[in-house]
Design a protein around this motif. Structure first.
Motif, PDB file in Angstrom:
ATOM      1  N   VAL A 132       0.835  -1.209   0.000  1.00 61.23           N
ATOM      2  CA  VAL A 132       0.000   0.000   0.000  1.00 61.23           C
ATOM      3  C   VAL A 132       0.865   1.252   0.000  1.00 61.23           C
ATOM      4  CG1 VAL A 132      -1.957  -1.117   1.144  1.00 61.23           C
ATOM      5  CG2 VAL A 132      -0.267   0.121   2.527  1.00 61.23           C
ATOM      6  N   LEU A 133       2.166   1.117   0.250  1.00 61.03           N
ATOM      7  CA  LEU A 133       3.072   2.264   0.116  1.00 61.03           C
ATOM      8  C   LEU A 133       3.042   2.764  -1.320  1.00 61.03           C
ATOM      9  CD1 LEU A 133       6.245   1.065   2.101  1.00 61.03           C
ATOM     10  CD2 LEU A 133       4.319   2.434   2.953  1.00 61.03           C
ATOM     11  N   THR A 134       3.143   4.069  -1.500  1.00 62.05           N
ATOM     12  CA  THR A 134       3.253   4.615  -2.850  1.00 62.05           C
ATOM     13  C   THR A 134       4.617   4.252  -3.436  1.00 62.05           C
ATOM     14  OG1 THR A 134       4.237   6.691  -2.119  1.00 62.05           O
ATOM     15  CG2 THR A 134       1.812   6.587  -2.156  1.00 62.05           C
ATOM     16  N   PRO A 135       4.795   4.342  -4.743  1.00 64.29           N
ATOM     17  CA  PRO A 135       6.121   4.068  -5.310  1.00 64.29           C
ATOM     18  C   PRO A 135       7.217   4.907  -4.663  1.00 64.29           C
ATOM     19  CG  PRO A 135       4.502   4.141  -7.073  1.00 64.29           C
ATOM     20  CD  PRO A 135       3.779   4.557  -5.807  1.00 64.29           C
ATOM     21  N   GLY A 152      -3.789  -6.419  -6.709  1.00 63.80           N
ATOM     22  CA  GLY A 152      -4.438  -5.143  -6.949  1.00 63.80           C
ATOM     23  C   GLY A 152      -3.676  -3.948  -6.386  1.00 63.80           C
ATOM     24  N   THR A 153      -2.591  -4.218  -5.638  1.00 67.19           N
ATOM     25  CA  THR A 153      -1.810  -3.108  -5.065  1.00 67.19           C
ATOM     26  C   THR A 153      -0.413  -3.029  -5.682  1.00 67.19           C
ATOM     27  OG1 THR A 153      -0.944  -4.462  -3.244  1.00 67.19           O
ATOM     28  CG2 THR A 153      -3.029  -3.299  -2.858  1.00 67.19           C
ATOM     29  N   THR A 154      -0.207  -3.721  -6.796  1.00 65.95           N
ATOM     30  CA  THR A 154       1.141  -3.748  -7.400  1.00 65.95           C
ATOM     31  C   THR A 154       1.063  -3.311  -8.855  1.00 65.95           C
ATOM     32  OG1 THR A 154       0.793  -6.123  -7.801  1.00 65.95           O
ATOM     33  CG2 THR A 154       2.108  -5.513  -5.875  1.00 65.95           C
ATOM     34  N   ASP A 155       0.932  -2.005  -9.055  1.00 66.44           N
ATOM     35  CA  ASP A 155       0.937  -1.473 -10.418  1.00 66.44           C
ATOM     36  C   ASP A 155       2.380  -1.441 -10.926  1.00 66.44           C
ATOM     37  OD1 ASP A 155       2.168   1.293  -9.861  1.00 66.44           O
ATOM     38  OD2 ASP A 155       0.470   1.233  -8.475  1.00 66.44           O
TER      39      ASP A 155
END
Length: 386
Positions: free
Chosen positions: A71-74, A103-106
């Motif tokens: 859930v951390l941003t890049p 779903g949290t790994t773009d």
């Protein structure tokens, strides 16, 4: 003699997640409104203090768990991973794992992870049944699973694992069989499987108390477990631990540190650590943890582990591995001691009951012992008099 080498494994806890699953009793908090950047500052302070207190020599494994670390941003992920490298010297070829929710790994986040040295991702898939995922409080669906695996492979990750759960409310053998087939079709090198445990302080526990949790019968749950084992083995994934299966060379090196009762650093809110025969648990709340790192190490509890307790732990966690425990490894941790000398009567009884077998200098679970593992492990718990 107490183990002298510094820990070679690092566990780091990121306690944030998008929502709380109905079965989860881990130390995790819904992300919205949380001081994530302050938490990352606090983690860096704990890393610095820890590496001063017990300087790391060589780090072979890092495992980032949660919560949902992804859930951390890049940008936050990049910053966090850089801080790990600043304080812990990773050996060449070290295993660097991060837990993720589908779903949290773009692609941007995966790129940040790859550039930050992560080389293994463990996805909490749990099921390939959308209705069941919703019933247990997961926020992803099956399409998210496929998209996340595709994105990870495209980003260059080949060491991937997924978790599967069985014994879930409303789950049947038929729906489980479909999930297992879909999981194996992904052709991943590692799979973990877990039976549902209804833990206190969870929504499922409250539902269970009100008789509103339609769990499978015990016989059906056993059938599920045996079915998964058979299918994974048939697909070339060896069962190297009670709940874990892998292609050769893809076993979780970090978790094996736990199962061999070896020392490890534990950092972050609620994290556990073990080194030099000393165990600690960190403060669990996010803001209390942050505040504590401004004063020193954020400990909730610390205790010395007696030799007797350490030897019992060695047996309880080591027998989870299908390779079992060896007298040679026991002697390295406890010079002058032998497994038979310490636990002869217990070992004899477990062998007579058909739960343990001796192969060379190794004791290991029989097939029946795998099914009754908790009975085996519990046999090594005694009143500590050390």
């Amino acid at each position: 003699m107490i183990q002298q080498h510094a820990p070679r494994g690092v566990y780091i806890h990121i306690p944030f997640c998008t929502n709380k699953c109905h079965y989860c009793d881990f130390n995790s908090f819904v992300l919205k409104g949380q001081p994530v950047d302050d938490y990352l500052d606090a983690l860096e302070r704990e890393m610095a203090a820890t590496s001063l207190l017990l300087p790391p020599e060589r780090i072979d494994t890092v495992f980032v768990g949660g919560g949902t670390p992804t859930v951390l941003t890049p940008e936050q992920m990049t910053r966090f991973l850089a801080s790990v490298h600043r304080h812990f010297p990773l050996a060449e070829g070290a295993e660097f794992s991060v837990e993720a929710n589908p779903g949290t790994t773009d692609p941007d986040k995966l790129r940040a992870m790859r550039e930050g040295g992560v080389n293994r991702i463990s996805f909490g898939v749990q099921s390939f049944d959308n209705a069941l995922l919703e019933r247990i409080g997961r926020i992803h669906d099956v399409d998210d699973v496929y998209r996340s695996i595709d994105n990870a492979r495209a980003a260059g990750f080949d060491n991937l694992s997924i978790d599967l759960m069985f014994g879930l409310p409303g789950q049947t053998v038929a729906t489980l069989q479909d999930s297992v087939a879909r999981a194996l079709a992904l052709d991943l090198p590692h799979y973990s499987l877990y039976g549902l445990k209804v833990e206190e302080n969870t929504l499922f526990h409250r539902m269970y108390e009100r008789n509103e949790l339609p769990l499978p019968e015990e016989e059906e749950e056993l059938e599920m477990y045996l079915y998964i084992i058979d299918q994974l083995k048939a697909a070339g994934r060896s069962q190297y631990e009670i709940s874990n299966f892998a292609k050769p060379g893809f076993e979780s090196r970090h978790n094996t540190i736990y199962w061999r009762n070896e020392p490890y650093y534990g950092l972050g809110a609620g994290a556990h650590g073990y080194a030099r025969r000393h165990r600690h648990v960190n403060i669990k709340g996010v803001q209390p943890y942050i505040d504590a790192t401004l004063r020193g190490l954020p400990r909730l509890e610390s205790s010395d582990v007696s030799e007797t307790e350490a030897m019992e732990d060695f047996m309880m966690v080591g027998l989870r591995l299908l390779e079992g425990v060896s007298n040679a490894a026991f002697a390295r941790q406890f010079p002058g001691r032998t497994i038979d000398g310490q636990f002869g009567d217990i070992l004899m009884r477990l062998r007579d009951d058909g739960l343990l077998e001796l192969s060379g200098d190794r004791y290991r679970l029989t097939e029946q012992g795998v099914l009754l593992g908790n009975e085996v492990f519990g046999a090594f718990i005694t009143v500590h008099e050390d």
